[in-house]
Design an enzyme around this catalytic site. Structure first.
Site, PDB file in Angstrom:
ATOM      1  N   ASP A  66       0.840  -0.858  -0.166  1.00 44.60           N
ATOM      2  CA  ASP A  66       0.021  -0.063   0.016  1.00 44.60           C
ATOM      3  C   ASP A  66       0.725   1.250   0.101  1.00 44.60           C
ATOM      4  OD1 ASP A  66      -2.507  -0.094  -0.317  1.00 44.60           O
ATOM      5  OD2 ASP A  66      -2.605   0.026   1.996  1.00 44.60           O
ATOM      6  N   PHE A  79       8.140   2.167  -0.390  1.00 43.30           N
ATOM      7  CA  PHE A  79       8.760   1.694   0.576  1.00 43.30           C
ATOM      8  C   PHE A  79       8.943   3.513   0.503  1.00 43.30           C
ATOM      9  CE2 PHE A  79       8.733  -2.273   0.008  1.00 43.30           C
ATOM     10  CZ  PHE A  79       8.327  -2.674   1.266  1.00 43.30           C
TER      11      PHE A  79
END
Length: 227
Positions: A66, A79
């Protein structure tokens, strides 16, 4: 939405935008906005992973789940966070592993991984949008079908890629990776603080393994130094 996609990706994924699931996804996103919900990342950044790393440039895929759901964090790269934003816990652990895996790696103050993306690291989230402050809120709305198509396209049409799959969710995507195309699949636990406490991430050396494989393929290794 297709018009926002980098040309090489539009060529291989353009048909996805005409499928029923994508029309349903667009309707869902419209409903979210009409309800007054803030959506991350901003529209211009949703396809950043694709737009910064064209198909022919992809050498490595790092799969996330996500986008970050806090203000100013998400910018379309898994990330990664925008410049000036505090480095999230998972990325701190990634940096910690890099500092022991890659000689001379210096832990940076920034969490912006655009430099990796420009070298051929596709930083792909399975879900490309999220409602502010609500993790997982846009899962199972259609994005996964789109990103699965991207993974499968890369796996089928290219050879010698590295797929880095951290955690059970990312590892569930291994079924999309063609075993006949000489890809390297690297698996470990997720770098989140909860997961690393159970072991398996630290010491897994995904970054040096990636570069060793790329060099054997005759490809330029990744300069993992962020700054």
């Amino acid at each position: 939405m297709a018009g926002e996609l980098e040309p090489s990706w539009k060529k291989v994924l353009g048909e996805e935008f005409e499928k029923p699931y994508m029309h349903e996804l667009k309707a869902f996103l419209k409903t979210e906005k009409e309800a007054g919900h803030i959506i991350y990342p901003k529209n211009a950044d949703i396809f950043n992973a694709f737009n910064i790393t064209p198909v022919d440039d992809v050498k490595v895929v790092i799969l996330g789940q996500d986008p970050y759901h806090g203000p100013y964090q998400a910018h379309g790269l898994s990330f990664s966070v925008q410049k000036g934003v505090a480095v999230p816990p998972s990325l701190k652990n990634i940096y910690k592993e890099l500092s022991t895996d890659i000689p001379g790696f210096s832990i940076p103050q920034t969490g912006d991984l655009t430099k990796w993306a420009r070298q051929g690291v596709l930083l792909l989230n399975a879900t490309l949008t999220v409602r502010a402050a609500t993790a997982g809120s846009h899962q199972k709305k259609g994005w996964e079908k789109f990103t699965d198509a991207a993974i499968k396209t890369l796996s089928d049409e290219k050879t010698g890629l590295v797929f880095i799959l951290w955690g059970a969710y990312a590892q569930s995507k291994a079924v999309l990776i063609n075993p006949n195309n000489n890809h390297l699949v690297i698996k470990s636990t997720h770098p989140s603080p909860l997961a690393v406490s159970h072991g398996g991430f630290f010491g897994s050396k995904p970054f040096s393994k990636t570069n060793e494989f790329l060099i054997k393929q005759g490809k330029q290794p990744i300069d993992w130094q962020v700054v």
